[in-house]
Scaffold this motif. Sequence first.
Motif, PDB file in Angstrom:
ATOM      1  N   VAL A 113       5.306   3.907   4.930  1.00  0.00           N
ATOM      2  CA  VAL A 113       3.892   3.743   5.301  1.00  0.00           C
ATOM      3  C   VAL A 113       3.263   2.500   4.653  1.00  0.00           C
ATOM      4  O   VAL A 113       2.597   1.734   5.349  1.00  0.00           O
ATOM      5  CB  VAL A 113       3.088   5.025   4.996  1.00  0.00           C
ATOM      6  N   PRO A 114       3.444   2.256   3.349  1.00  0.00           N
ATOM      7  CA  PRO A 114       2.825   1.042   2.776  1.00  0.00           C
ATOM      8  C   PRO A 114       3.325  -0.250   3.434  1.00  0.00           C
ATOM      9  O   PRO A 114       2.540  -1.171   3.672  1.00  0.00           O
ATOM     10  CB  PRO A 114       3.228   1.081   1.299  1.00  0.00           C
ATOM     11  N   ALA A 115       4.609  -0.308   3.758  1.00  0.00           N
ATOM     12  CA  ALA A 115       5.138  -1.496   4.408  1.00  0.00           C
ATOM     13  C   ALA A 115       4.542  -1.658   5.811  1.00  0.00           C
ATOM     14  O   ALA A 115       4.218  -2.771   6.240  1.00  0.00           O
ATOM     15  CB  ALA A 115       6.655  -1.425   4.498  1.00  0.00           C
ATOM     16  N   LEU A 116       4.381  -0.557   6.521  1.00  0.00           N
ATOM     17  CA  LEU A 116       3.783  -0.617   7.851  1.00  0.00           C
ATOM     18  C   LEU A 116       2.318  -1.031   7.789  1.00  0.00           C
ATOM     19  O   LEU A 116       1.839  -1.796   8.625  1.00  0.00           O
ATOM     20  CB  LEU A 116       3.920   0.724   8.560  1.00  0.00           C
ATOM     21  N   LEU A 117       1.599  -0.528   6.801  1.00  0.00           N
ATOM     22  CA  LEU A 117       0.196  -0.904   6.655  1.00  0.00           C
ATOM     23  C   LEU A 117       0.062  -2.379   6.306  1.00  0.00           C
ATOM     24  O   LEU A 117      -0.835  -3.061   6.806  1.00  0.00           O
ATOM     25  CB  LEU A 117      -0.484  -0.039   5.604  1.00  0.00           C
TER      26      LEU A 117
END
Length: 61
Positions: free
Chosen positions: A48-52
């Motif tokens: 999720v952090p990488a996608l955000l």
Amino acid sequence: MRYIMMMFWGAIFGFIVGFIGSSLTHTTFVPIQAVGTAVVFAIALGFVPALLNWSEKLSTK
């Protein structure tokens, strides 16, 4: 190393939540199922952090 720690703590958390959940619902506790589900969920949350960050870079262009 980060993903290994997420899988480890996800497995521990899944084991505890699975045990408590099976006790509350009066179902049979299946440790492999509880741990496996938690590890997959932990891996998914790890991205999720990488996608955000990726979506933020796209929106600033």
